[in-house]
Design a protein around this motif. Structure first.
Motif, short mmCIF file in Angstrom:
data_model
loop_
_atom_site.label_atom_id
_atom_site.label_comp_id
_atom_site.label_asym_id
_atom_site.label_seq_id
_atom_site.Cartn_x
_atom_site.Cartn_y
_atom_site.Cartn_z
N ILE A 205 8.43 2.79 4.56
CA ILE A 205 9.17 2.77 5.83
C ILE A 205 8.71 3.94 6.70
CG2 ILE A 205 11.46 2.94 6.90
CD1 ILE A 205 12.59 1.79 4.26
N PHE A 206 8.55 5.10 6.08
CA PHE A 206 8.12 6.31 6.78
C PHE A 206 6.80 6.09 7.51
CE2 PHE A 206 5.56 10.21 6.55
CZ PHE A 206 6.38 11.12 7.18
N LEU A 207 5.83 5.46 6.84
CA LEU A 207 4.49 5.26 7.40
C LEU A 207 4.53 4.52 8.72
CD1 LEU A 207 1.36 5.30 7.10
CD2 LEU A 207 1.59 3.15 5.83
N LYS A 208 5.41 3.54 8.85
CA LYS A 208 5.42 2.68 10.04
C LYS A 208 5.93 3.39 11.29
CE LYS A 208 3.92 -0.89 7.78
NZ LYS A 208 2.53 -1.34 7.99
N GLY A 209 6.52 4.57 11.14
CA GLY A 209 7.06 5.26 12.32
C GLY A 209 6.20 6.38 12.84
N ILE A 210 5.06 6.65 12.18
CA ILE A 210 4.27 7.83 12.53
C ILE A 210 3.62 7.71 13.91
CG2 ILE A 210 2.22 9.17 11.89
CD1 ILE A 210 2.97 8.65 8.97
N ILE A 211 3.01 6.58 14.19
CA ILE A 211 2.40 6.36 15.51
C ILE A 211 3.26 5.33 16.24
CG2 ILE A 211 0.32 5.72 16.76
CD1 ILE A 211 0.07 8.31 15.21
N PRO A 218 19.07 2.97 16.57
CA PRO A 218 19.09 2.01 15.47
C PRO A 218 18.28 0.75 15.77
CG PRO A 218 21.27 2.93 15.79
CD PRO A 218 20.43 3.43 16.93
N GLY A 219 17.51 0.34 14.77
CA GLY A 219 16.71 -0.87 14.90
C GLY A 219 15.24 -0.61 15.15
N THR A 220 14.90 0.57 15.72
CA THR A 220 13.49 0.87 15.99
C THR A 220 12.81 1.36 14.72
OG1 THR A 220 13.87 3.17 16.61
CG2 THR A 220 14.06 1.52 18.35
N ARG A 221 11.49 1.22 14.69
CA ARG A 221 10.74 1.67 13.52
C ARG A 221 10.80 3.20 13.40
NH1 ARG A 221 5.28 -1.51 12.18
NH2 ARG A 221 4.38 -0.16 13.78
N PHE A 222 10.82 3.88 14.54
CA PHE A 222 10.90 5.34 14.49
C PHE A 222 12.23 5.80 13.90
CE2 PHE A 222 11.95 9.47 16.46
CZ PHE A 222 10.92 10.22 15.90
N TYR A 223 13.32 5.15 14.30
CA TYR A 223 14.65 5.48 13.76
C TYR A 223 14.67 5.28 12.24
CZ TYR A 223 19.69 5.05 12.91
OH TYR A 223 20.97 5.20 12.41
N LYS A 224 14.12 4.15 11.78
CA LYS A 224 14.08 3.88 10.34
C LYS A 224 13.22 4.90 9.61
CE LYS A 224 14.69 -1.11 11.02
NZ LYS A 224 14.03 -2.45 10.92
N ALA A 225 12.11 5.29 10.25
CA ALA A 225 11.22 6.28 9.64
C ALA A 225 11.90 7.64 9.52
CB ALA A 225 9.93 6.40 10.44
N MET A 226 12.68 8.02 10.53
CA MET A 226 13.41 9.29 10.47
C MET A 226 14.42 9.28 9.34
SD MET A 226 12.44 11.62 12.70
CE MET A 226 13.87 12.67 12.94
N LYS A 227 15.12 8.17 9.18
CA LYS A 227 16.07 8.04 8.07
C LYS A 227 15.36 8.15 6.73
CE LYS A 227 19.99 7.31 10.28
NZ LYS A 227 21.12 8.24 10.15
N ALA A 228 14.19 7.49 6.63
CA ALA A 228 13.43 7.53 5.39
C ALA A 228 12.94 8.96 5.10
CB ALA A 228 12.24 6.57 5.46
N ALA A 229 12.48 9.66 6.15
CA ALA A 229 12.01 11.04 5.97
C ALA A 229 13.13 11.94 5.44
CB ALA A 229 11.47 11.59 7.29
N THR A 230 14.33 11.76 5.97
CA THR A 230 15.48 12.55 5.50
C THR A 230 15.76 12.26 4.03
OG1 THR A 230 16.46 12.57 7.71
CG2 THR A 230 17.93 12.99 5.85
N ALA A 231 15.69 10.99 3.65
CA ALA A 231 15.95 10.61 2.26
C ALA A 231 14.86 11.16 1.33
CB ALA A 231 16.05 9.10 2.14
#
Length: 481
Positions: A205-211, A218-231
């Motif tokens: 999930i993290f990888l998809k939000g880098i670029i 909520p719902g964007t790939r960047f939002y999901k990536a930030m959540k994954a990075a925190t986890a």
């Protein structure tokens, strides 16, 4: 309710007007390279991303060079920042040679927010110390004494467990699992299947939000990536605290006493300063990402090319069998064996020319400076693009042809035209790790199997790293012993 809606609409319209005015004032800056900033905030980001999704990331640069008639530089806006794209070997040379003089490392907001304070997001003396500390673990000398045999052992176990007995498999997914487990083992001494599975899922999930555009809703790939990075950080912080306690009590296992985590916990600068636990977590997050995603992509694409070019496969097999025949039965690979894999590394190099693991990177102007007759203002961002340089006819003959012989003898003789690992003082510190990882894996897979592609001419997509659209499904043919 109506009043609230009117207020929101007014705020949005005002913001758009302000951004548009700012964009117009930027576009009036004198003596910039030609180009277009595109839409406010979005800029030309979608064109950059779409070129990658279509499998032709070089198209973004090539189209704008042709459109604006400027082969050395053009201006644009990407991922929320105005910037100048420095084209070709000349641009690479200028940026790499002027690190910490005219330019310094910089990454767009999504990268800075996702990775936090770590090697790729800091500058100056702090960056030099951190780089030196990490290189002492990732240097050729360290690999020569410790890691070749370990990697070979892990790879043999992986091949036996996940390849043998299978008629078909998905290369990308299988190699990704291998590369991630290897990185976790070497960096963290982490082998718990549940923890590994959880981390691997979060990294996907993290990888998809880098670029991505930094839209943190909520719902964007960047939002999901930030959540994954925190986890990911939460899980890493737990491991760090456990290891620190084990080191203080003298109960750390012998294997973990030599891994990256223990190295970072016990290393300080000349003034006795140590990294904080949060900084250690950020750097391990960075290296776990760099240590498995880029290697997975490169190994997968090498296997694609070897299946498409049987003559190249046979030469690689011959070289690897000669290395195997010179060893005792069951003897693990050594650093000296890796140095004998010259033709195999030529093949790897040609794959990385056509499909570099990272298609480009960024810098920031520290002062106003002149380049190619243009004035680049202080604070402006700069982008160098590996894949367009690698596919420039001025640098390589028949650029689309797969030809490992390009790297024989003196290899590529024009400096700064082949840059899969960047260059200068910020060259990728994981270069030797990637080289060893890739060559050890290829030795094991080639000496055990030949394979056919189940999806011929499978499209390669960049999102952001090059990956076959369906993951490269293959049919395996074990060698007869």
């Amino acid at each position: 309710m109506i009043l609230i809606l009117l207020i929101l609409v007014t705020v949005i319209i005002t913001a758009i007007v302000v951004i548009s005015i700012a964009w117009t004032s930027v576009s009036n800056t004198n003596n910039l390279p030609p180009g277009s900033f595109g839409w406010p905030f979005i800029g030309e980001s979608l064109a950059l991303l779409r070129a990658g999704w279509d499998g032709v990331p070089e198209r973004f640069v090539q189209e704008r060079i042709e459109k604006h008639g400027s082969p050395l530089a053009f201006k644009t806006s990407l991922l929320g920042d105005r910037m100048v794209v420095m084209c070709g070997g000349a641009g690479n040379k200028f940026l790499f040679a002027n690190e910490n003089k005219l330019v310094a490392v910089w990454w767009p907001s999504p990268v800075r927010k996702l990775f936090g304070k770590c090697l790729i997001t800091i500058r100056g003396d702090e960056a030099k110390w951190m780089r030196k500390m990490l290189l002492s673990y990732l240097s050729p000398d360290a690999f020569a004494t410790h890691y070749a045999a370990t990697m070979d052992s892990v790879t043999r176990h992986h091949i036996q467990l996940h390849w043998r007995g299978n008629d078909e498999l998905n290369v990308y997914q299988t190699v990704k699992r291998y590369a991630f487990e290897l990185a976790c083992s070497l960096f963290l001494s982490l082998e718990d299947p549940n923890q590994l599975a959880k981390l691997a899922y979060l990294f996907s999930i993290f990888l998809k939000g880098i670029i991505e555009l930094p839209i943190d809703i909520p719902g964007t790939r960047f939002y999901k990536a930030m959540k994954a990075a925190t986890a990911i950080r939460t899980q890493l912080m737990t491991l760090i605290k456990q290891r620190r306690e084990a080191l203080e009590k003298g109960t750390a296992a012998s294997s973990s006493s030599q891994d990256l985590l223990s190295h970072l916990l016990t290393s300080s600068d000349e003034n006795g300063k140590y990294l904080t636990e949060f900084e250690i977590a950020n750097n391990i997050l960075l290296l776990l990402f760099a240590g498995h995603d880029t290697s997975t992509s490169t190994i997968t694409l090498i296997m694609k090319r070897l299946a498409e070019h049987p003559d190249v496969y046979n030469k690689v097999l011959k070289e690897q069998l000669e290395i195997s025949k010179a060893k005792e039965a069951g003897e693990l690979l050594k650093w000296d064996d890796i140095q004998k894999m010259r033709y195999t590394w030529n093949v790897v190099s040609e794959v990385m020319r056509l499909n570099p693991p990272i298609i480009g990177a960024f810098r920031e102007a520290l002062v106003d400076f002149e380049y190619a007759g243009y004035t680049i203002p202080k604070g402006w961002k700069l982008y160098w693009h590996a894949v367009s340089t690698h596919k420039d006819e001025a640098n390589f003959r028949e650029v689309e042809k797969f030809d490992p012989s390009r790297f024989e003898g003196a290899g590529v003789t024009t400096p700064y035209t082949y840059v899969p690992f960047g260059g200068g003082s910020r060259m990728c510190i994981g270069k030797e790790f990637a080289r060893l990882n890739i060559l050890v894996f290829l030795h094991n897979v080639v000496t055990n199997f030949k394979w056919d592609l189940l999806v011929p001419d499978e499209k390669i997509e960049y999102d952001p790293i090059g990956t076959p659209a369906k993951g490269l499904p293959i049919r395996l043919h074990p060698h007869q012993v």
